[in-house]
Design a protein around this motif. Structure first.
Motif, short mmCIF file in Angstrom:
data_model
loop_
_atom_site.label_atom_id
_atom_site.label_comp_id
_atom_site.label_asym_id
_atom_site.label_seq_id
_atom_site.Cartn_x
_atom_site.Cartn_y
_atom_site.Cartn_z
N GLN A 282 0.83 -1.21 0.00
CA GLN A 282 0.00 0.00 0.00
C GLN A 282 0.86 1.26 0.00
O GLN A 282 0.54 2.24 -0.69
CB GLN A 282 -0.95 0.00 1.21
N VAL A 283 1.95 1.24 0.76
CA VAL A 283 2.87 2.38 0.77
C VAL A 283 3.48 2.55 -0.62
O VAL A 283 3.64 3.68 -1.11
CB VAL A 283 3.98 2.18 1.83
N SER A 284 3.80 1.45 -1.27
CA SER A 284 4.34 1.51 -2.63
C SER A 284 3.32 2.09 -3.60
O SER A 284 3.67 2.87 -4.50
CB SER A 284 4.76 0.11 -3.10
N ARG A 285 2.06 1.77 -3.41
CA ARG A 285 1.00 2.36 -4.25
C ARG A 285 0.91 3.87 -4.02
O ARG A 285 0.71 4.64 -4.98
CB ARG A 285 -0.35 1.71 -3.94
N ILE A 286 1.08 4.28 -2.79
CA ILE A 286 1.04 5.71 -2.46
C ILE A 286 2.21 6.43 -3.12
O ILE A 286 2.04 7.49 -3.72
CB ILE A 286 1.07 5.91 -0.93
N ALA B 1 -5.65 2.78 -1.15
CA ALA B 1 -4.45 2.34 -0.43
C ALA B 1 -4.55 2.65 1.05
O ALA B 1 -4.16 1.85 1.91
CB ALA B 1 -3.21 2.99 -1.04
N VAL B 2 -5.08 3.81 1.38
CA VAL B 2 -5.22 4.22 2.79
C VAL B 2 -6.13 3.26 3.55
O VAL B 2 -5.84 2.89 4.69
CB VAL B 2 -5.76 5.67 2.87
N THR B 3 -7.21 2.85 2.91
CA THR B 3 -8.16 1.95 3.60
C THR B 3 -7.57 0.57 3.84
O THR B 3 -8.05 -0.17 4.70
CB THR B 3 -9.46 1.80 2.78
#
Length: 298
Positions: free
Chosen positions: A129-133, A178-180
């Motif tokens: 998710q961090v990578s998506r951000i 991503a946050v969720t």
């Protein structure tokens, strides 16, 4: 009978040697210094994208100094603001930006593969998710500077380029989703693992704030061309009160001397980067006359 037995044994040994030799021969094509998909960790690719996106002096001087800094009248030289520029500067920046995106997409892909084959760490999903951000940020940099960009790129085929509107809509949706999917309660990382994240040390809550703040920023950039979308996205990002409100939550990395992404962008001895009169006056004052006295009263 004994001679036949000996022949059979010798034949079996020969076959075994041949098979073993074939295996050794195949190993010649394997790079002993290369890591397999099972050995690599997605956070290493994320680290590569984070570090290199800070720009080494080669890319930084062309993109930051000769383009952005001169265009902003922040130094006493020409460049893109005076029409004296080279397309090679854009080529360097485009190539590097593509490599940063390649690395962060690999982080996502490897992370998903580890989830599928059962070799994932307990923090693997958060790294995805961090990578998506971070990918969303890099893609925003790409589309803001070059216009159309491929949403579905870096998959081994020549991608279709999407309109800037489609890219922005994709980025806003990516950040929200991503946050969720980040679990802020995940712990257990070693200090070495945390240091791979040069910005936040795998502080998941800070990444959530960063993502929401970026979503707010992207929404504001749509405020003139797509006010309805801008308003709804901004309000949705703000409602959880998870955004950057203090300097301690700012995205920041420690710079160092050398020649890599962590080297300061204004560190080269051959470029004096003389301060412009405009910047000098803004920072040091207009001969003792306060700026507020130069503006009409509202």
């Amino acid at each position: 009978m004994k001679k036949n037995t000996i022949k059979i044994l010798l034949f079996s040994a020969a076959i075994g040697f041949f098979v073993s030799s074939c295996n050794d021969f195949d190993d010649i094509n394997k790079d002993p210094n290369a890591a397999s998909a099972e050995q690599v960790m997605p956070e290493y690719f994320l680290n590569n994208a984070l570090v290199n996106a800070q720009m080494n002096p080669d890319t930084a001087e062309r993109s930051f100094v000769l383009y952005w800094k001169t265009a902003g009248r922040q130094q006493y030289t020409t460049g893109i603001s005076g029409g004296t520029y080279s397309d090679d500067w854009s080529t360097v920046y485009w190539n590097d930006l593509s490599n940063w995106l390649k690395s962060v997409n690999l982080a996502i892909t490897i992370g998903q593969e580890k989830t599928a084959n059962g070799t994932a760490t307990n923090y693997n999903n958060n790294v995805i998710q961090v990578s998506r951000i971070w990918r969303a940020y890099l893609m925003s940099e790409l589309t803001d500077n070059f216009g159309s960009a491929p949403i579905d790129g870096f998959k081994g085929v020549n991608p279709e380029f999407n309109s800037q509107k489609d890219v922005y809509y994709f980025l806003l949706a990516e950040l929200k989703d991503a946050v969720t999917k980040i679990d802020p309660s995940i712990t257990g990382m070693t200090s070495k693992t945390k240091n791979v994240d040069i910005a936040y040390g795998m502080d998941w809550d800070k990444w959530v704030k960063y993502a929401n703040s970026m979503r707010m920023r992207l929404a504001m950039r749509l405020s003139e061309v797509d006010p309805g979308k801008a308003k709804s996205e901004f309000e949705d990002a703000v409602k959880g009160n998870k955004f950057i409100a203090t300097s301690g939550d700012n995205f920041a990395v420690v710079e160092k001397d050398g020649w890599d992404g962590l080297t300061g962008v204004m560190s080269r001895s051959w470029n004096s980067q003389i301060l412009s009169e405009t910047s000098n006056n803004l920072m040091l004052g207009l001969g003792g006359v306060k700026s507020q006295d130069q503006l009409p009263s509202y």
